[in-house]
Scaffold this motif. Sequence first.
Motif, short mmCIF file in Angstrom:
data_model
loop_
_atom_site.label_atom_id
_atom_site.label_comp_id
_atom_site.label_asym_id
_atom_site.label_seq_id
_atom_site.Cartn_x
_atom_site.Cartn_y
_atom_site.Cartn_z
N ILE A 21 0.85 -1.19 0.00
CA ILE A 21 0.00 0.00 0.00
C ILE A 21 0.89 1.24 0.00
O ILE A 21 0.67 2.18 -0.77
N ASN A 22 1.95 1.23 0.82
CA ASN A 22 2.84 2.41 0.79
C ASN A 22 4.10 2.18 -0.02
O ASN A 22 4.97 3.04 -0.11
N GLN A 23 4.20 0.97 -0.65
CA GLN A 23 5.32 0.72 -1.58
C GLN A 23 4.76 0.07 -2.86
O GLN A 23 5.11 -1.06 -3.18
N PRO A 24 3.85 0.75 -3.56
CA PRO A 24 3.20 0.12 -4.72
C PRO A 24 4.20 -0.32 -5.79
O PRO A 24 3.98 -1.33 -6.46
N ALA A 25 5.32 0.39 -5.88
CA ALA A 25 6.30 0.03 -6.94
C ALA A 25 6.87 -1.36 -6.69
O ALA A 25 7.35 -2.03 -7.62
N SER A 26 6.80 -1.81 -5.43
CA SER A 26 7.41 -3.13 -5.10
C SER A 26 6.79 -4.24 -5.95
O SER A 26 7.46 -5.19 -6.34
N LEU A 27 5.50 -4.07 -6.28
CA LEU A 27 4.81 -5.14 -7.01
C LEU A 27 5.43 -5.37 -8.39
O LEU A 27 5.40 -6.47 -8.92
N THR A 28 6.02 -4.31 -8.96
CA THR A 28 6.59 -4.49 -10.31
C THR A 28 7.95 -5.21 -10.23
O THR A 28 8.41 -5.75 -11.21
N PHE A 29 8.55 -5.19 -9.03
CA PHE A 29 9.89 -5.80 -8.93
C PHE A 29 9.81 -7.28 -8.52
O PHE A 29 10.78 -8.01 -8.64
N LEU A 30 8.66 -7.66 -7.94
CA LEU A 30 8.61 -8.98 -7.29
C LEU A 30 8.20 -10.06 -8.28
O LEU A 30 7.15 -10.68 -8.15
N ASP A 31 9.09 -10.31 -9.27
CA ASP A 31 8.85 -11.42 -10.20
C ASP A 31 9.37 -12.71 -9.56
O ASP A 31 10.12 -12.66 -8.57
N PRO A 32 9.01 -13.88 -10.11
CA PRO A 32 9.41 -15.15 -9.47
C PRO A 32 10.91 -15.28 -9.22
O PRO A 32 11.33 -15.72 -8.15
N ALA A 33 11.73 -14.83 -10.17
CA ALA A 33 13.19 -14.97 -9.99
C ALA A 33 13.67 -14.11 -8.83
O ALA A 33 14.52 -14.55 -8.02
N THR A 34 13.13 -12.91 -8.69
CA THR A 34 13.52 -12.03 -7.57
C THR A 34 13.06 -12.62 -6.24
O THR A 34 13.80 -12.61 -5.26
N ILE A 35 11.86 -13.18 -6.23
CA ILE A 35 11.34 -13.80 -4.99
C ILE A 35 12.23 -14.97 -4.59
O ILE A 35 12.61 -15.11 -3.42
N ARG A 36 12.62 -15.79 -5.58
CA ARG A 36 13.52 -16.92 -5.26
C ARG A 36 14.84 -16.42 -4.68
O ARG A 36 15.37 -16.98 -3.73
N ARG A 37 15.35 -15.32 -5.27
CA ARG A 37 16.63 -14.76 -4.79
C ARG A 37 16.46 -14.24 -3.36
O ARG A 37 17.29 -14.49 -2.49
N LEU A 38 15.38 -13.55 -3.08
CA LEU A 38 15.14 -13.02 -1.72
C LEU A 38 14.91 -14.14 -0.71
O LEU A 38 15.29 -14.02 0.46
N ALA A 39 14.34 -15.25 -1.18
CA ALA A 39 14.02 -16.36 -0.28
C ALA A 39 15.27 -17.14 0.12
O ALA A 39 15.25 -17.83 1.16
N ASP A 40 16.33 -17.02 -0.67
CA ASP A 40 17.53 -17.82 -0.41
C ASP A 40 18.13 -17.49 0.96
O ASP A 40 18.36 -16.31 1.28
N ARG A 41 18.36 -18.53 1.78
CA ARG A 41 18.80 -18.30 3.17
C ARG A 41 20.30 -17.99 3.24
O ARG A 41 20.83 -17.74 4.33
N HIS A 42 21.01 -18.00 2.12
CA HIS A 42 22.45 -17.64 2.13
C HIS A 42 22.70 -16.38 1.32
O HIS A 42 23.42 -15.50 1.73
N ASP A 90 -0.07 -3.72 14.03
CA ASP A 90 1.14 -3.07 14.60
C ASP A 90 1.60 -1.87 13.81
O ASP A 90 2.19 -0.94 14.36
N TYR A 91 1.28 -1.87 12.50
CA TYR A 91 1.68 -0.73 11.66
C TYR A 91 0.53 0.25 11.48
O TYR A 91 0.52 1.07 10.57
N ASN A 92 -0.48 0.10 12.37
CA ASN A 92 -1.60 1.06 12.41
C ASN A 92 -2.30 1.22 11.06
O ASN A 92 -2.75 2.32 10.72
N LEU A 93 -2.36 0.12 10.30
CA LEU A 93 -3.12 0.17 9.04
C LEU A 93 -4.60 -0.06 9.32
O LEU A 93 -5.45 0.14 8.45
N THR A 94 -4.89 -0.52 10.56
CA THR A 94 -6.27 -0.69 11.00
C THR A 94 -6.29 -0.63 12.51
O THR A 94 -5.26 -0.87 13.15
N ASP A 95 -7.48 -0.29 13.07
CA ASP A 95 -7.60 -0.38 14.54
C ASP A 95 -8.59 -1.49 14.91
O ASP A 95 -8.97 -1.65 16.05
N LYS A 96 -8.96 -2.28 13.89
CA LYS A 96 -9.90 -3.39 14.14
C LYS A 96 -9.21 -4.56 14.81
O LYS A 96 -8.02 -4.82 14.54
N ASN A 97 -9.99 -5.32 15.61
CA ASN A 97 -9.44 -6.56 16.16
C ASN A 97 -9.73 -7.74 15.25
O ASN A 97 -8.96 -8.69 15.17
#
Length: 278
Positions: A21-42, A90-97
């Motif tokens: 919501i506050n980083q809409p550009a992120s959606l254009t970067f998160l292709d499968p190859a980038t997600i795999r790279r970010l997921a790598d634990r090393h 926690d990030y105050n995007l809602t006050d609902k329970n």
Amino acid sequence: MKLQFTKMHGLGNDFIVINAINQPASLTFLDPATIRRLADRHFGIGFDQLLIVEQAREGGDFRYRIFNADGGEVEQCGNGARCFARFVRDYNLTDKNTIRVETARGIITPTIENNGEVSVNMGVPQFEPAEIPFQAAQRMPVYPLQIGDKTIEISAVSIGNPHAVQIIPDIDLAPVTTEGPKIEAHPLFPERVNAGFMQIIDRAHIRLRVFERGTGETLACGTGACAAVVCGILRGLLDTTVQVAMHGGNLQIRWDGKDKPVWMTGPAITVFEGTIDL
Ligand SMILES: N[C@H](CCC[C@H](N)C(=O)O)C(=O)O
């Protein structure tokens, strides 16, 4: 792009959560190859799933998207749903329970409890093969499944995402790493499947290990716990409220049967915040 993320986990099933919501550009970067790279634990951040918080589109409070470590987008993640609720509060995007969260397979409603745990109405489990999806001629309580030269017996259910559940005498001896991948990729599951290995302790307690689709064995699996309990109840082996013990800890699952939703209760933990250059 500098991507802000929050590292969270539900019983050791770990995630990064991205506020699109506050980083809409992120959606254009998160292709499968980038997600795999970010997921790598090393070489990356390391996670089982990447969760995205988006604006609602269909009358809910938020939209929830889930990507496995292999980069594939999936329909549902139970441990992630609890972390999603904790994150938006926690990030105050809602006050609902109680929050109405849109997923690819309908609305789920997490509620943050007074003790900090999160209860989630995970919707009504689906058992028709076409709903799972599973290429079986008709719905049955158990199905034979050929794995190499061995025939195993599974129950099949959708919690929004597909699960194949086996009953095993001792999950510490279960062939999770060898048989899990073969079940995950079995041709009768055209969208692959999460493979659960359940040991029944008594009618109110099970132990569970899950080889997750697109990720491998995780320390806990929320939808896997729901799947195992509803299959055990349908087979007359479990009562309506069951404690599910997994390597990462315990979830409480409740299902009152046919056409009723399945409920999951457990923790959601924030570990750290970070940024990474994409
Ligand atoms: N691997 C799953 C998604 C994550 C499920 C799991 N982490 C949970 O807590 O439900 C799938 O491909 O359907």
